[in-house]
Design a protein around this motif. Structure first.
Motif, short mmCIF file in Angstrom:
data_model
loop_
_atom_site.label_atom_id
_atom_site.label_comp_id
_atom_site.label_asym_id
_atom_site.label_seq_id
_atom_site.Cartn_x
_atom_site.Cartn_y
_atom_site.Cartn_z
N HIS A 1 6.44 11.08 -5.40
CA HIS A 1 7.30 12.07 -4.80
C HIS A 1 8.56 12.16 -5.74
N VAL A 2 8.89 10.87 -6.13
CA VAL A 2 10.17 10.62 -6.86
C VAL A 2 10.19 11.74 -8.04
N PRO A 3 9.38 11.60 -9.08
CA PRO A 3 9.72 12.70 -10.13
C PRO A 3 9.75 14.21 -9.99
N VAL A 4 9.03 14.48 -8.85
CA VAL A 4 9.10 16.01 -8.34
C VAL A 4 10.31 16.43 -7.97
N LEU A 5 10.87 15.56 -7.00
CA LEU A 5 11.93 15.81 -6.26
C LEU A 5 13.14 15.60 -7.38
N LEU A 6 13.30 14.46 -8.18
CA LEU A 6 14.49 14.49 -8.96
C LEU A 6 14.43 15.75 -9.84
N ASP A 7 13.46 16.23 -10.25
CA ASP A 7 13.37 17.23 -11.49
C ASP A 7 14.02 18.62 -10.64
N ARG A 8 14.20 18.52 -9.10
CA ARG A 8 14.82 19.86 -8.50
C ARG A 8 16.03 19.51 -8.31
N LEU B 1 37.22 15.29 -4.73
CA LEU B 1 36.56 14.88 -3.47
C LEU B 1 35.26 14.63 -3.85
N ARG B 2 34.60 13.61 -2.94
CA ARG B 2 33.41 13.22 -3.09
C ARG B 2 32.42 13.69 -1.63
N PHE B 3 31.55 14.74 -2.02
CA PHE B 3 30.68 15.26 -0.86
C PHE B 3 29.37 14.16 -1.06
N GLY B 4 28.71 14.11 0.03
CA GLY B 4 27.57 13.00 -0.06
C GLY B 4 26.39 13.43 0.97
N TYR B 5 25.32 13.18 0.69
CA TYR B 5 24.19 13.13 1.46
C TYR B 5 23.70 11.82 1.66
N VAL B 6 23.41 11.29 2.79
CA VAL B 6 22.82 9.94 3.24
C VAL B 6 21.33 10.22 3.85
N GLY B 7 20.32 9.80 3.36
CA GLY B 7 18.97 9.77 4.09
C GLY B 7 17.81 10.23 3.11
N THR B 8 16.61 10.58 3.46
CA THR B 8 15.50 10.66 2.73
C THR B 8 15.52 12.11 2.14
N VAL B 9 15.28 12.48 1.06
CA VAL B 9 15.23 13.66 0.36
C VAL B 9 13.66 14.20 0.51
N TYR C 1 0.85 -1.42 0.24
CA TYR C 1 -0.01 0.05 0.16
C TYR C 1 0.68 1.25 0.14
N ILE C 2 1.94 1.18 0.60
CA ILE C 2 2.71 2.53 0.69
C ILE C 2 4.33 2.20 0.13
N ASP C 3 4.61 1.02 -0.36
CA ASP C 3 5.94 0.81 -1.10
C ASP C 3 6.95 1.57 -0.28
N SER C 4 6.95 1.22 0.96
CA SER C 4 8.02 1.73 1.83
C SER C 4 8.49 0.51 2.77
N HIS D 1 22.50 9.71 -1.70
CA HIS D 1 22.18 8.40 -1.25
C HIS D 1 20.73 8.47 -0.44
N GLY D 2 19.68 7.65 -1.01
CA GLY D 2 18.67 7.76 -0.21
C GLY D 2 17.30 7.84 -1.01
N HIS D 3 16.10 7.74 -0.43
CA HIS D 3 14.92 7.65 -1.18
C HIS D 3 14.59 9.23 -1.28
N LEU D 4 13.66 9.39 -2.56
CA LEU D 4 13.01 10.84 -2.64
C LEU D 4 11.54 10.79 -2.26
N GLY D 5 11.53 11.09 -1.30
CA GLY D 5 10.11 11.32 -0.59
C GLY D 5 9.71 10.06 0.01
N PHE D 6 8.76 9.84 0.69
CA PHE D 6 8.04 8.79 1.23
C PHE D 6 7.18 7.92 0.65
N PHE D 7 6.57 8.27 -0.53
CA PHE D 7 5.84 7.61 -1.49
C PHE D 7 6.22 7.84 -2.85
#
Length: 439
Positions: free
Chosen positions: A298-305, A251-259, A56-59, A289-295
């Motif tokens: 959210h993925v295409p909207v956040l990836l576009d930014r 250098l490799r900068f990085g973020y780990v977590g949900t966007v 139901y929520i694919d999480s 590194h991480g998921h884009l949103g919780f559902f």
């Protein structure tokens, strides 16, 4: 130490979000259940059905279930999926033929009982808990939210069984900790429910002092029972990471977590564009590194930014299973603490970040609760504000730290983080609850 009758203290832990879900609050819940089991408690967790997360929520993260302590009993009471069923082919006959009326009745029923989409979970939890209690009584109920249906269930069980209960605010219930705005009008039943729950809770726990203070001001009658149990990190998951300065390579900068859309997305990348003109960031790359949103929506909207096609070294790497998180951190040289800004936000990732012994560059409003945790970390670079110039300067400083970092600085950074291992932050909490269960 066992109960006076010789048996282990028994706790019912109401944690709707629990493995296999990947929801951000799952790590606190998982760690709490494991810590209590490790300390000799008989732990029963009530969580959502597995299909809620997978269908139901694919999480979900399949690697998380294997990290639950083997002596934790996991029970999955059901709930009504009305809110999450969107395909008309899955509707019942009444809803398919009278959708508006069905929705109106569902909303009325939910608001009359408990004002949350998860309200249908409550009676299933009560039925399962009563059956288990008759077999072997619970000494204590602990509920973590959100959702706050768990708080209501804990209060109801207290009324039915006369068992004390504790509530753990991973998130705020009646105000938005990111925008600092109230969620409900003054006459909404959520306020009535929250006051009802807090009046009889044996202890009320928050993740940071800012949130505790907000609730203490709102509900002064409960202030003396309010405590702080911060989030933390797991040494067994993170392991030992490289502490040497970065060799002569990009250098490799990085973020780990949900966007999420609440994060300063454009601000980060504006600062990144500016910083890349500095020699310290020559050919540097930025890896998310991480998921884009919780559902999924959210993925295409956040990836576009995110400027992944702009040719400025920005890469979206996708999510990493928790079991592989140490490899991800090891691949990065500078960590971006990139979070929504508010006085009541700490974030769970900051504790892992500190424990890596790598430079941390803040990209958030300067007055969030997490700065209290970071203060004193020898490799933390604090941004002055969210202007592109301030972020660029912080990134440049972080780059120079990555080149000059010594093993001694890395060790000092990890020592700073040792105060926040899960066992360290949960130990006093467990002792208080053991005394409560014995009483």
């Amino acid at each position: 130490m066992n109960q006076p009758n010789g048996r282990r203290p028994r706790v019912l832990y109401l944690a709707f979000y629990f493995p296999p879900t990947r929801a951000s609050g799952v790590f606190r819940a998982r760690a709490t259940a494991n810590h209590f089991a490790e300390r000799g408690w008989d732990v029963t967790v009530h969580t959502a059905p597995r299909e809620f997360f997978t269908r139901y929520i694919d999480s979900y993260d399949e690697t998380l279930e294997s990290t639950i302590h083997p002596e934790v009993t996991v029970v999955r009471p059901g709930l009504d999926y009305y809110r999450w069923v969107t395909d008309i082919r899955d509707y019942g006959r009444f809803r398919a033929n009278f959708p508006s009326l069905a929705t109106m009745l569902h909303r009325w029923e939910t608001e009359r009982f408990f004002p949350e989409h998860y309200a249908s979970w409550i009676p299933r939890v009560l039925a399962a808990a009563l059956k288990q209690h008759r077999k072997t009584r619970f000494d204590l109920v602990v509920a973590t939210g959100n959702p706050f249906a768990s708080f209501a269930a804990a209060w109801m069980l207290h009324k039915l069984l006369r068992v004390p209960y504790v509530v753990d605010y991973r998130d705020a219930w009646t105000f938005n900790q990111f925008t600092e705005e109230l969620k409900y009008p003054p006459d909404h039943s959520a306020w009535t429910w929250e006051e009802r729950v807090l009046r009889e809770a044996a202890e009320i726990v928050f993740v940071n002092n800012g949130m505790r203070q907000w609730y203490a001001d709102r509900y002064p009658f409960a202030a003396e029972r309010m405590t702080v149990v911060p989030n933390g990190w797991e040494p067994e998951i993170l392991g030992d990471l490289d502490t040497e300065p970065v060799p002569d390579r990009p250098l490799r900068f990085g973020y780990v977590g949900t966007v999420t859309d609440a994060m300063p997305i454009e601000e980060l990348f504006d600062g990144w564009r500016q910083a890349r003109h500095d020699p310290a960031l020559q050919d540097a790359t930025l890896h998310v590194h991480g998921h884009l949103g919780f559902f999924p929506r959210h993925v295409p909207v956040l990836l576009d930014r995110m400027p992944v096609e702009e040719g400025i070294g920005v890469h979206y790497e996708g999510p990493a299973p928790k079991a592989d998180i140490a490899k991800v951190y090891d691949s990065l040289d500078v960590l971006l603490f990139w979070v929504p800004g508010a006085r009541y936000v700490t974030s769970g990732k900051v504790f892992e970040y500190m424990a890596t012994g790598k430079p941390i560059v803040s990209v958030h409003k300067p007055d969030i609760a997490a700065v209290d945790v970071l203060d004193g970390h020898p490799l933390w670079v604090r941004n002055a504000d969210l202007s592109s110039g301030s972020i660029a300067q912080a990134l440049i400083t972080g780059a120079r730290l990555a080149r000059s970092r010594t093993p001694g600085q890395a060790r000092a950074a990890r020592e700073h983080a040792l105060r926040y291992t899960r066992d360290a932050v949960l130990a006093p909490f467990e002792q208080r609850l053991r005394s409560l269960a014995r009483a």
